[in-house]
Design an enzyme around this catalytic site. Structure first.
Site, PDB file in Angstrom:
ATOM      1  N   TYR A 145       0.797  -1.237   0.000  1.00  0.00           N
ATOM      2  CA  TYR A 145       0.000   0.000   0.000  1.00  0.00           C
ATOM      3  C   TYR A 145       0.829   1.285   0.000  1.00  0.00           C
ATOM      4  CZ  TYR A 145      -3.771  -3.222   0.865  1.00  0.00           C
ATOM      5  OH  TYR A 145      -4.647  -4.254   0.737  1.00  0.00           O
ATOM      6  N   SER A 165      -9.781 -12.747  -4.882  1.00  0.00           N
ATOM      7  CA  SER A 165      -9.961 -12.802  -3.442  1.00  0.00           C
ATOM      8  C   SER A 165     -11.362 -13.292  -3.112  1.00  0.00           C
ATOM      9  CB  SER A 165      -9.767 -11.388  -2.897  1.00  0.00           C
ATOM     10  OG  SER A 165      -9.760 -11.433  -1.509  1.00  0.00           O
ATOM     11  N   PRO A 179     -11.174  -1.094  -1.841  1.00  0.00           N
ATOM     12  CA  PRO A 179     -12.289  -1.984  -2.161  1.00  0.00           C
ATOM     13  C   PRO A 179     -13.611  -1.359  -1.703  1.00  0.00           C
ATOM     14  CG  PRO A 179     -11.230  -2.720  -0.152  1.00  0.00           C
ATOM     15  CD  PRO A 179     -10.499  -1.484  -0.594  1.00  0.00           C
ATOM     16  N   HIS A 207      -7.655   0.662   2.130  1.00  0.00           N
ATOM     17  CA  HIS A 207      -7.406  -0.747   2.445  1.00  0.00           C
ATOM     18  C   HIS A 207      -6.237  -0.986   3.407  1.00  0.00           C
ATOM     19  CE1 HIS A 207      -7.864  -4.910   1.836  1.00  0.00           C
ATOM     20  NE2 HIS A 207      -8.005  -4.957   0.530  1.00  0.00           N
TER      21      HIS A 207
HETATM   22  N1  COA Z   1     -15.011 -31.452   1.168  1.00  0.00           N
HETATM   23  C1  COA Z   1     -16.141 -30.898   1.676  1.00  0.00           C
HETATM   24  N2  COA Z   1     -16.185 -29.644   2.186  1.00  0.00           N
HETATM   25  C2  COA Z   1     -15.055 -28.938   2.186  1.00  0.00           C
HETATM   26  C3  COA Z   1     -13.845 -29.456   1.670  1.00  0.00           C
HETATM   27  C4  COA Z   1     -13.853 -30.769   1.151  1.00  0.00           C
HETATM   28  N3  COA Z   1     -12.754 -31.338   0.642  1.00  0.00           N
HETATM   29  N4  COA Z   1     -12.889 -28.523   1.799  1.00  0.00           N
HETATM   30  C5  COA Z   1     -13.464 -27.454   2.374  1.00  0.00           C
HETATM   31  N5  COA Z   1     -14.772 -27.710   2.617  1.00  0.00           N
HETATM   32  C6  COA Z   1     -15.763 -26.824   3.278  1.00  0.00           C
HETATM   33  C7  COA Z   1     -15.172 -26.167   4.505  1.00  0.00           C
HETATM   34  O1  COA Z   1     -15.323 -26.979   5.634  1.00  0.00           O
HETATM   35  C8  COA Z   1     -15.998 -24.902   4.585  1.00  0.00           C
HETATM   36  O2  COA Z   1     -17.255 -25.206   5.137  1.00  0.00           O
HETATM   37  P1  COA Z   1     -18.229 -24.070   5.770  1.00  0.00           P
HETATM   38  O3  COA Z   1     -18.854 -23.373   4.606  1.00  0.00           O
HETATM   39  O4  COA Z   1     -19.198 -24.864   6.523  1.00  0.00           O
HETATM   40  O5  COA Z   1     -17.357 -23.210   6.613  1.00  0.00           O
HETATM   41  C9  COA Z   1     -16.228 -24.534   3.144  1.00  0.00           C
HETATM   42  O6  COA Z   1     -16.065 -25.745   2.411  1.00  0.00           O
HETATM   43  C10 COA Z   1     -15.268 -23.474   2.633  1.00  0.00           C
HETATM   44  O7  COA Z   1     -13.938 -23.960   2.636  1.00  0.00           O
HETATM   45  P2  COA Z   1     -12.941 -23.647   1.441  1.00  0.00           P
HETATM   46  O8  COA Z   1     -13.709 -23.384   0.214  1.00  0.00           O
HETATM   47  O9  COA Z   1     -11.902 -24.690   1.370  1.00  0.00           O
HETATM   48  O10 COA Z   1     -12.326 -22.267   1.770  1.00  0.00           O
HETATM   49  P3  COA Z   1     -11.894 -21.576   3.099  1.00  0.00           P
HETATM   50  O11 COA Z   1     -13.093 -21.093   3.801  1.00  0.00           O
HETATM   51  O12 COA Z   1     -10.915 -22.400   3.834  1.00  0.00           O
HETATM   52  O13 COA Z   1     -11.161 -20.309   2.474  1.00  0.00           O
HETATM   53  C11 COA Z   1      -9.333 -18.976   1.861  1.00  0.00           C
HETATM   54  C12 COA Z   1      -9.919 -20.371   1.847  1.00  0.00           C
HETATM   55  C13 COA Z   1      -7.966 -18.983   1.225  1.00  0.00           C
HETATM   56  C14 COA Z   1     -10.244 -18.049   1.058  1.00  0.00           C
HETATM   57  C15 COA Z   1      -9.266 -18.505   3.347  1.00  0.00           C
HETATM   58  O14 COA Z   1      -8.369 -19.318   4.064  1.00  0.00           O
HETATM   59  C16 COA Z   1      -8.777 -17.114   3.494  1.00  0.00           C
HETATM   60  O15 COA Z   1      -7.594 -16.860   3.634  1.00  0.00           O
HETATM   61  N6  COA Z   1      -9.696 -16.129   3.474  1.00  0.00           N
HETATM   62  C17 COA Z   1      -9.349 -14.757   3.610  1.00  0.00           C
HETATM   63  C18 COA Z   1      -9.207 -14.138   2.262  1.00  0.00           C
HETATM   64  C19 COA Z   1      -9.091 -12.661   2.398  1.00  0.00           C
HETATM   65  O16 COA Z   1      -8.327 -12.155   3.192  1.00  0.00           O
HETATM   66  N7  COA Z   1      -9.913 -11.937   1.618  1.00  0.00           N
HETATM   67  C20 COA Z   1      -9.998 -10.535   1.712  1.00  0.00           C
HETATM   68  C21 COA Z   1      -8.828  -9.854   1.108  1.00  0.00           C
HETATM   69  S1  COA Z   1      -9.083  -8.122   1.150  1.00  0.00           S
END
Ligand code: COA
Length: 604
Positions: free
Chosen positions: A59, A513, A72, A297
């Site tokens: 940033y 993202s 954003p 941000h």
């Molecule tokens: N089988 C069945 N379900 C699964 C699965 C599998 N193999 N793998 C994951 N899931 C489920 C999870 O349990 C979770 O369930 P929920 O909806 O009940 O919580 C759901 O699917 C989502 O998981 P997944 O898609 O793997 O993603 P995540 O939530 O772990 O997210 C990232 C991954 C990278 C997006 C997250 O770790 C992250 O860092 N988020 C922040 C991003 C960010 O900062 N954004 C803003 C930037 S400004």
């Protein structure tokens, strides 16, 4: 990991050159070892060794204008205001919610967040919440500064209300009493009346904050020569948040146009000057029901913004307006209009800023798209990570449109660590390339089982990279740390960081993202390079929402074309999953990566 992440994205000859540079860097007793030692020393003496480097790189050193390029926006559901007064009631209720939320922050009442999804259940660092309302990004000629006011400071007892490009100070405490919602509404009504008085109208100074950071810093240096301007700037700098009361935009109010109005206000002819882009929390309440926030941000991530705005949305719908008064109307002082001293030179600067904002407005190609064929529940049923699946679908769409993959950024939260922000999941994996080729190759038709195997490989590679990144084992922050510490010890920039592969690998043509929400709203942002895409997605149980951005100025991109390819790819991937079940359990590989990376750093 770095070499693996770029090998399939660059030409063979370039790769050979990069490999030899990387190997030289990593030789025992070589530059890499020395820098690593220095970085370890830094890590012993700081809470988070990458935080400052990352903040500057991501940033504060960036010179591009904040709207579109950096800030954003969160777009609220369209509101149906009966009349102008109704929109002011909404604004007063929103401000009351903000004050309640701020109180929870100041009294440390917010419950600690825990990670969800991959490696669920770990407590997360809460520091970003403490920077929502008490920060300000001050422009600098070379580098901006993130000013942090002490939480709960008495200097911060006002908000700034923008109306018709005028800025007003709304004091929240009068005669030691906190204003109640009815008082706030009364003050907003006064502000609107004052803004309508054309005789007292001030030039649209908010425009300057929409300009490039160096241009704004230069303009600011001119402004602060005058004490009136100095005083106005100081008051804005210390406010809790900005609330922009927008006139109707005249645009058709769909998802895409609302997102555009949040990101850039539609330029100086619409609401683009009714903003102060340096302020991290800026709420927009449009008379036509277009509402949301646009955020600077640098102090916090989208996930924290979601938590705050969801609280506010629930507050708005769940708790009826309490129209009590703390102060009698006669005691309420008239809100103060911020004054500006202008000169022909400053008028020229305003005009130049307006033109540059207009260029940005014309250039932004935005498409907000709801994919309704299925959502994350279908993906979960395939025993796949929805996030990994969507990332692979984005790679497929990009390949369909361009016949190649490019350096891709996906933000991975590292809030498991103290002061953790994000690292990068490099989603253009070799496995993703093998999958997209299998799906698109016209010459050799691959069998469904072959395609399915490739899909699983791509999903597993993506899931493993995610787990590595969120547990502090990503490569981008580490490389950044090594690069920056070389500068701190006055070393010539090591070749690994001047190499064209490293430079290209940090040009994120696809910047993505996940920002999921549990109430109806969505996040969006712009591309980070002129020939790139910004893709913010919001997976819901039965649909997936994509906010896609690019620039019209690039002949290589088109948001609509990308969205079409994405739609097609998502349907093909579903058909493939339906035809073929999972060949074997691949979760073992993911679990191994978790074990390896756990304990990799100082956990929160
Ligand atoms: N089988 C069945 N379900 C699964 C699965 C599998 N193999 N793998 C994951 N899931 C489920 C999870 O349990 C979770 O369930 P929920 O909806 O009940 O919580 C759901 O699917 C989502 O998981 P997944 O898609 O793997 O993603 P995540 O939530 O772990 O997210 C990232 C991954 C990278 C997006 C997250 O770790 C992250 O860092 N988020 C922040 C991003 C960010 O900062 N954004 C803003 C930037 S400004």
């Amino acid at each position: 990991m770095y070499l693996t992440s770029i090998k399939h994205l660059v030409k063979e000859e370039q790769y050979r050159k990069t490999k030899s540079i990387v190997e030289k860097f990593g030789e025992p007793g070589g530059t890499g070892e020395l820098l690593q030692k220095k970085l370890l020393e830094k890590s012993d003496n700081t809470h988070n060794w990458v935080y400052d480097y990352w903040l500057d790189d991501m940033y504060l050193n960036q010179r591009l204008a904040l709207p579109v390029n950096s800030n954003p926006a969160m777009v609220f559901p369209k509101q149906d205001f009966r009349d102008h007064k109704d929109s002011l009631r909404f604004a007063a209720h929103l401000i009351t919610g903000v004050l309640e939320y701020k109180e929870r922050i100041d009294t440390r009442e917010l419950p600690v967040d825990f990670s969800r999804g991959q490696l669920a259940g770990t407590p997360l660092c809460m520091k970003q919440y403490y920077r929502l309302f008490n920060t300000y990004r001050l422009p600098g000629l070379k580098r901006d500064t993130l000013i942090i006011h002490e939480t709960g400071s008495t200097e911060q007892e006002h908000i700034i209300v923008a109306c018709k490009n005028q800025f007003f100070v709304l004091d929240l405490v009068v005669k030691e009493k906190k204003l109640k919602e009815m008082d706030i509404l009364t003050q907003l009504e006064k502000i609107v009346k004052m803004a309508e008085n054309s005789e007292e109208r001030q030039p649209p100074f908010g425009l300057l904050t929409s300009d490039g950071r160096t241009e704004w810093a230069q303009a600011r240096d001119v402004l602060i020569k005058d004490s009136v301007n100095r005083e106005s700037l100081a008051v804005i700098q210390k406010c809790l948040c900005v609330v922009c009361l927008d006139d109707p935009s005249g645009m058709e109010v769909g998802d895409t146009s609302r997102a555009l109005l949040m990101l850039h206000g539609g330029g100086h002819e619409k609401m683009g000057a009714n903003r102060w882009y340096d302020k991290p929390m800026q709420f927009v309440v449009g008379e036509d029901g277009v509402c949301g926030t646009v955020c600077e941000h640098s102090p916090f991530e989208g996930i924290v913004l979601v938590a705050c705005t969801e609280y506010l949305m629930k507050f708005m719908t769940g708790s009826p307006s309490k129209m009590g008064r703390a102060t009698s109307v006669s005691e309420l002082p008239t809100p103060r209009r911020l004054l500006w001293k202008t000169t022909p030179h400053i008028q020229g600067l305003l005009k130049a800023s307006a033109e540059r904002l207009q260029r940005l407005v014309r250039d932004l190609d935005m498409d907000v798209h709801k994919f309704e064929v299925y959502g994350k529940e279908f993906i979960k049923k395939q025993k796949m990570s929805p996030d990994a699946y969507i990332q692979v679908a984005l790679q497929l769409a990009f390949y369909r449109c361009n016949g190649r993959l490019v350096s891709t950024y996906e933000s991975a939260s590292i809030r498991r660590f103290h002061e953790g922000r994000v690292d990068n999941i490099r989603s253009a994996t070799p496995e993703a390339l093998a999958f997209v080729k299998a799906m698109t190759d016209q010459k050799t038709s691959n069998s469904d089982s072959e395609k399915m195997k490739r899909l699983w490989d791509a999903i597993n590679a993506q899931t493993n990279s995610t787990i590595a990144a969120i547990t502090g084992m990503g490569i981008d922050n580490h490389l950044l740390g090594l690069r920056e510490i070389s500068q701190e010890i006055h070393m010539e920039v090591p070749e690994i960081f001047t190499d064209e592969t490293y430079v290209a690998s940090n040009q994120f043509i696809l910047s993505t993202s996940q920002v999921p929400t549990t109430v109806e709203m969505f996040c969006c942002y712009g591309p980070v390079v002129p020939n790139g895409y910004g893709c913010c997605y919001n997976p819901q149980a039965d649909h997936l929402l994509f906010s896609m951005t690019s620039f019209h100025g690039s002949t290589e991109t088109s948001s609509a074309v990308f969205i079409k390819a994405l739609d097609e790819g998502l349907v093909e991937m579903r058909d493939l999953c339906r035809k073929r079940n999972k060949p074997q359990s691949n979760t073992a590989a993911a679990s191994k990566a978790v074990e390896k990376s756990q304990g990799a750093g100082k956990n929160e």
